[in-house]
Design an enzyme around this catalytic site. Structure first.
Site, PDB file in Angstrom:
ATOM      1  N   GLU A   1       0.824  -1.205   0.000  1.00  0.00           N
ATOM      2  CA  GLU A   1       0.000   0.000   0.000  1.00  0.00           C
ATOM      3  C   GLU A   1       0.858   1.255   0.000  1.00  0.00           C
ATOM      4  O   GLU A   1       2.060   1.212   0.249  1.00  0.00           O
ATOM      5  CB  GLU A   1      -0.987  -0.008   1.170  1.00  0.00           C
ATOM      6  CG  GLU A   1      -0.353  -0.015   2.527  1.00  0.00           C
ATOM      7  CD  GLU A   1      -1.371  -0.222   3.646  1.00  0.00           C
ATOM      8  OE1 GLU A   1      -2.365  -0.937   3.443  1.00  0.00           O
ATOM      9  OE2 GLU A   1      -1.154   0.351   4.721  1.00  0.00           O
TER      10      GLU A   1
ATOM     11  N   HIS B   1       6.499   1.062  15.519  1.00  0.00           N
ATOM     12  CA  HIS B   1       5.094   0.692  15.321  1.00  0.00           C
ATOM     13  C   HIS B   1       4.413   0.202  16.589  1.00  0.00           C
ATOM     14  O   HIS B   1       3.379  -0.437  16.534  1.00  0.00           O
ATOM     15  CB  HIS B   1       4.943  -0.355  14.207  1.00  0.00           C
ATOM     16  CG  HIS B   1       5.575   0.074  12.929  1.00  0.00           C
ATOM     17  ND1 HIS B   1       5.241   1.242  12.295  1.00  0.00           N
ATOM     18  CD2 HIS B   1       6.534  -0.508  12.177  1.00  0.00           C
ATOM     19  CE1 HIS B   1       5.967   1.379  11.202  1.00  0.00           C
ATOM     20  NE2 HIS B   1       6.768   0.337  11.106  1.00  0.00           N
TER      21      HIS B   1
ATOM     22  N   ARG C   1     -11.348  -6.623  19.808  1.00  0.00           N
ATOM     23  CA  ARG C   1     -11.185  -6.898  21.240  1.00  0.00           C
ATOM     24  C   ARG C   1     -11.072  -5.573  21.968  1.00  0.00           C
ATOM     25  O   ARG C   1     -11.083  -4.513  21.346  1.00  0.00           O
ATOM     26  CB  ARG C   1      -9.882  -7.670  21.447  1.00  0.00           C
ATOM     27  CG  ARG C   1      -8.716  -6.926  20.802  1.00  0.00           C
ATOM     28  CD  ARG C   1      -7.376  -7.446  21.234  1.00  0.00           C
ATOM     29  NE  ARG C   1      -6.333  -7.037  20.312  1.00  0.00           N
ATOM     30  CZ  ARG C   1      -5.718  -5.855  20.305  1.00  0.00           C
ATOM     31  NH1 ARG C   1      -6.063  -4.934  21.194  1.00  0.00           N
ATOM     32  NH2 ARG C   1      -4.778  -5.576  19.435  1.00  0.00           N
TER      33      ARG C   1
END
Ligand code: ADP
Length: 654
Positions: free
Chosen positions: A203, A238, A300
């Site tokens: 992407e 990240h 979750r």
């Protein structure tokens, strides 16, 4: 009105298990904890009404054992299982097995989890639902040339991502076409090793990206709402470091566009329970409604859910339990309000200066400022506990609230200042540096902020001479702590003698400090070129809290704690004693905390008790594996040389 559960099992450990137990208890629901060998005495086990041992310490043999967890629920009569985050929380097979056993999974359906489980399929689904996704290739074809060609079409830089990815694994940024093939090969290798699936998507790499996510909630009656956004752009490799709600600079228009898209995403998969839609935002020209794209959905409860609770006043665990029991969502969209600002900082046992290397150790000192409406401390450990290599080394989440961003951030800085940890390398100073960073403070965040400023944020400032002096005084056996405790008064220390002493600090003992008595009863300390005087008046007032722990001394004086390596004569003495089958008090003191009972079998290095002497805390750790035959009682004052722990005779071969 449906009836709620009377007992639930929490298939997790640490802070999230403790967090779920707290809400369940408030709702009058009984709780069952599960635990591994390493967690026999863990806080979540102590907090629950019942606990079931499910296996050895490695997660594959305990917290990932669906069979044992389901058996534990059935044995104890629990009606539902809360998975927390991580472990089995996003595993659709686990959900099916829980349901097949006649139990309720406190979370979404297996089908919803599957729909979002793979990044490529999720993106195709979201495109269909009209949710913007990052431009790129997320098809089934995996031919290298085709992927390279799609990268050319998208335009560099691009990001290769493992479709099964998580935790930033299998992800590679590629800046030039000539580097594509090699980056693809390495992303595939990493993805194969981590997820057993080497398929990827490609992407557009978003420049100056911000990570903004929307909390959504659905019920089993077709309703879905959002609880506003969180900004998680402060990331290292990240991984989120400090999260906040709402996002700085958020506009009404942008919020409407993002939350609408998030609710559409939840409805598209009949979502029930707590979920998070993660978006990546191009913030190169501020927040613009046409510049955010769906990244993934986490099906979750998120680690950072408390910031949402702080700004909405809602308990998301309670919502989860009610929805799982079949109730409708507790509030309608127009009843959910956003009030003030909240931050969460993740306190980790890790070495920020060494690339965030995870650390282990015994928490010889662990104390936090008093919690209240503006401050929440979410933790699964307590003083004396060990950060083991088996699990995530998160120690706590420090969550603050304020009327506005500045007030909430000031409270975070203040809370970090009063967060005292000794016994492991921790990221407290790094978090404080980030919280005080001018760009962060101005709300000018993007996911590259920490990476760009890493050196400055993780720099360990040299200890001021005063802190070195205090450490040296403590190592020389002098009381330096602020306390009204008689132990903190110099008069009790005549037996230390008033002779000059040289103290060596630092890994290699290179820092030589001379501690010499003065005629007025004070001490003169020579630290490198400087001389510092500690008058008797200053010493009596108390200057700092100093914690001695095996091989180290930590001085807590103000903003930043300073830790020095020390060659520890007390530890050496303890080792020698241990050989004789007992551990003695190295000095008179108070038995502050006893961690194990008679008959307990302990591992080498495990904390047995904490002795407080001279206002310093000494952790007495097991020098070898063994069984406790006798141990001093908590709260008892002992003489120097008193036997604190006796080990059972070796029985040989066990
Ligand atoms: P994982 O599931 O491995 O955590 P995500 O897809 O959630 O992976 O992405 C993790 C982080 O990587 C994001 O928070 C963001 O910082 C960065 N990231 C992801 N996609 C892009 C992108 N297209 N461009 C730039 N950065 C990205």
């Amino acid at each position: 009105m449906t009836s709620l559960f009377s007992k639930i099992l929490i298939a997790n450990r640490g802070e999230i298990a403790c967090r779920v137990i707290r809400t369940a208890r408030r709702m009058g629901i009984r709780t069952v904890a599960v635990y591994s060998d390493a967690d026999v005495r863990a806080l979540h086990v102590e907090s629950a009404d019942e606990a079931v041992h499910i296996g050895p310490s490695p997660v594959a043999e305990s917290y990932l054992r669906a069979d044992r967890i389901i058996a534990a629920a059935r044995e104890t009569g629990a009606e539902a299982i809360h998975p927390g985050y991580g472990f089995l929380s996003e595993n659709p097979e686990f959900v099916e097995r829980v349901e097949a056993a006649g139990l309720v999974f406190i979370g979404p359906s297996a089908a919803s989890i599957r729909a979002m489980g793979l990044k490529d399929a999720a993106k195709r689904l979201m495109e269909k639902a009209g949710v913007p996704v990052v431009p790129g290739y997320h098809g089934e074809e995996q031919d290298g040339n085709l992927l390279a060609a799609s990268a050319d079409t998208i335009g560099y830089p691009v990001l290769i991502k493992a479709r099964a990815g998580g935790g930033g694994k299998g992800m590679r940024r590629v800046d030039r076409a000539e580097d594509f093939a090699e980056a693809l090969a390495s992303a595939r290798r990493e993805a194969k090793a981590a997820f057993g699936d080497d398929r990827v998507l490609v992407e557009k790499y978003v420049e100056k990206p911000r990570h903004i996510e929307v909390q959504v909630f659905g019920d089993r009656h077709g309703n879905a709402v959002h609880l506003f956004e969180r900004d998680c752009s402060a990331q290292r490799r990240h991984q989120k470091v400090i999260e906040e709600a709402p996002a700085p600079g958020m506009t009404a228009e942008m919020r409407r566009a993002m939350t609408d898209a998030a609710v559409r995403a939840a409805l598209a998969i009949d979502y029930a329970g707590a979920g998070t839609i993660e978006f990546i935002v191009d913030a190169s020209e501020g927040l613009r409604p046409d510049r955010f794209w769906f990244m993934e959905m986490n099906t979750r409860l998120q680690v950072e859910h408390p910031v949402t609770e702080m700004v909405t006043g809602q308990d998301l665990v309670e919502w989860q339990i009610r929805v799982a029991a079949g109730e409708r969502l507790p509030l309608r969209q127009d009843e959910i309000r956003l009030d003030g600002h909240a931050f969460e900082a993740r306190l980790y046992a890790e070495d920020a200066a060494k690339g965030f290397l995870p650390a282990t150790g015994t928490l010889h000192r662990l104390s936090f400022p008093a919690a209240g409406t503006d401050l929440r401390i979410e933790t699964g450990v307590r003083e004396g506990d060990t950060i083991s290599p088996y699990y995530d080394p998160m120690i706590a989440k420090i969550v603050t609230w304020g009327n506005d961003r500045k007030e909430a951030l000031d409270r975070l800085v203040a809370a970090l200042r009063e967060t005292w940890v000794a016994g492991s390398i921790v990221n407290t100073a790094f978090l404080a540096a980030l919280a005080r960073d001018p760009d962060f403070a101005a709300g000018d965040v993007d996911t590259g902020l920490i990476g760009r400023k890493q050196a400055v944020l993780s720099a360990v400032p040299p200890a001021p001479a005063e802190a070195v002096g205090l450490a040296a005084l403590a190592v020389a056996g002098l009381p330096v702590s602020s306390s009204s405790d008689p132990w903190a008064q110099l008069t009790g220390y005549a037996h230390f003698g008033r002779l000059a002493k040289q103290v060596s600090l630092g890994e290699d003992g290179a820092m030589k400090v001379l501690v010499a008595p003065e005629t007025d009863g004070g001490w003169s300390v020579d630290v490198e070129e400087r001389n510092i005087r500690f008058s008797p008046q200053r010493l009596e007032k108390g200057l700092a809290t100093v914690v001695r722990w095996p091989g180290h001394v930590t001085v807590f004086t103000g903003a930043i704690p300073y830790t020095f390596a020390v060659r520890d004569p007390l530890a050496a003495a303890a080792d020698a004693e241990a050989a004789a089958g007992s551990l003695r008090a190295p000095m008179p003191g108070l038995v502050k905390l006893v961690r194990v009972g008679v008959g307990a079998s302990v591992r080498k290095g495990e904390a047995l008790l904490i002795l407080e002497a001279m206002k310093m805390e000494h952790t007495v750790a097991a020098p070898h594996d063994g069984v406790i035959a006798d141990i001093a009682a908590e709260g008892v004052q002992v003489d120097g040389d008193a036997v604190l722990v006796r080990f059972a005779e070796e029985t040989g071969g066990q």
